[in-house]
Design an enzyme around this catalytic site. Structure first.
Site, short mmCIF file in Angstrom:
data_model
loop_
_atom_site.label_atom_id
_atom_site.label_comp_id
_atom_site.label_asym_id
_atom_site.label_seq_id
_atom_site.Cartn_x
_atom_site.Cartn_y
_atom_site.Cartn_z
CE LYS A 1 -12.32 -13.62 -11.05
NZ LYS A 1 -11.39 -13.67 -12.14
CG ASN B 1 -4.09 -1.94 -12.80
OD1 ASN B 1 -3.93 -2.11 -11.58
ND2 ASN B 1 -3.39 -2.64 -13.69
N GLY C 1 0.80 -1.23 0.00
CA GLY C 1 0.00 0.00 0.00
C GLY C 1 0.82 1.27 0.00
CB SER C 2 4.23 2.23 -1.10
OG SER C 2 4.28 1.86 -2.45
CG ASN C 3 1.34 3.17 -5.77
OD1 ASN C 3 1.73 4.14 -6.41
ND2 ASN C 3 1.88 1.95 -5.91
CG HIS D 1 1.38 -3.28 -15.22
ND1 HIS D 1 1.12 -4.49 -14.59
CD2 HIS D 1 2.36 -3.52 -16.12
CE1 HIS D 1 1.91 -5.42 -15.12
NE2 HIS D 1 2.66 -4.85 -16.05
CG MET E 1 -1.42 -8.40 -5.99
SD MET E 1 -0.62 -7.56 -7.38
CE MET E 1 0.39 -8.90 -7.98
#
Ligand code: GRF
Length: 218
Positions: A86, A128, A33-35, A130, A111
């Site tokens: 799912k 997102n 969770g650094s972002n 990446h 993820m």
């Protein structure tokens, strides 16, 4: 970390747009969770006009949960292993997001690959981040793969999410050289440093497009 490396960000946006009222966002994250932490910091210091309504994580032990707790941000853990299918796991996320009334969903280290049904439920409202220069090195081993291929340049990308993994319209990219001195750790740190620059700006770009019903990223 030594931040004195050269990089290129495109488009060359320097400041986020202002939003009043603030842009309501949900974060999906599975990792450290650094972002997420950077977004919390920018939001709390009024440098980015976002209101982080909720963090959703599929991993109870993930660092992002701790960060949400410390900053008093509402969070919900939705574990895929708690659901037989799912579809039910995704439905729980869909219902949670809908109840929260957000404008933009930000996958910041999420993820899990989501189905087309999920993506289409929030069409053009999910972005997102990446760790590669897409369309190169899709998937979850991007930094390693760039190094193994002896790429000379890599970086990170923020894009709108489409059903096909790591595809969709690009919003911003940052590029840097891979040097002979780099290893996985140093390169990952540099890429993270750049992610923390382009994710907030991309959120502001995407939010501006959404609020103004624009199709192009300008
Ligand atoms: C980032 O490298 C992002 O590009 C990838 O997952 C990582 C998340 O890092 N999708 P963090 O959890 O924000 O520190």
């Amino acid at each position: 970390m030594d931040n004195s490396f050269d990089f290129l960000i495109s488009p060359n946006i320097l400041k986020p747009k202002r939003f009043s009222p603030k842009l309501r966002i949900a974060i999906l994250a599975s990792g450290e969770g650094s972002n997420f932490q950077e977004l919390i910091y920018l939001s709390k210091s009024n440098k980015l006009d976002i209101d982080i309504k909720i963090l959703i994580s599929n991993r109870p032990e993930a660092g992002c949960i701790l960060k949400a707790k410390k900053s008093n941000i509402c969070f919900k853990i939705i574990k895929n292993s708690d659901y037989e299918k799912k579809e039910s796991f995704e439905n729980e996320i869909i219902n949670t997001i809908k109840k929260t009334d957000v404008e933009l969903i930000v996958m910041a280290g999420w993820m899990k690959i989501m189905s087309s049904k999920f993506v289409n439920e929030f069409k053009n409202k999910i972005i997102n981040i990446h760790p590669s220069l897409l369309p190169s090195f899709k998937g979850n081993n991007a930094i390693n793969e760039a190094m193994s291929c002896c790429s000379k340049i890599t970086g990170c990308s923020v894009h709108f999410v489409e059903p096909e993994v790591d595809s969709g319209r690009l919003i911003m990219q940052a590029a840097l050289s891979i040097t002979n001195e780099d290893n996985l750790e140093t390169l990952s740190k540099k890429i993270h440093f750049l992610e923390h620059k382009i994710l907030p700006l991309s959120i502001s770009q995407a939010g501006f497009m959404l609020r103004n019903d624009l199709k192009d990223n300008d």
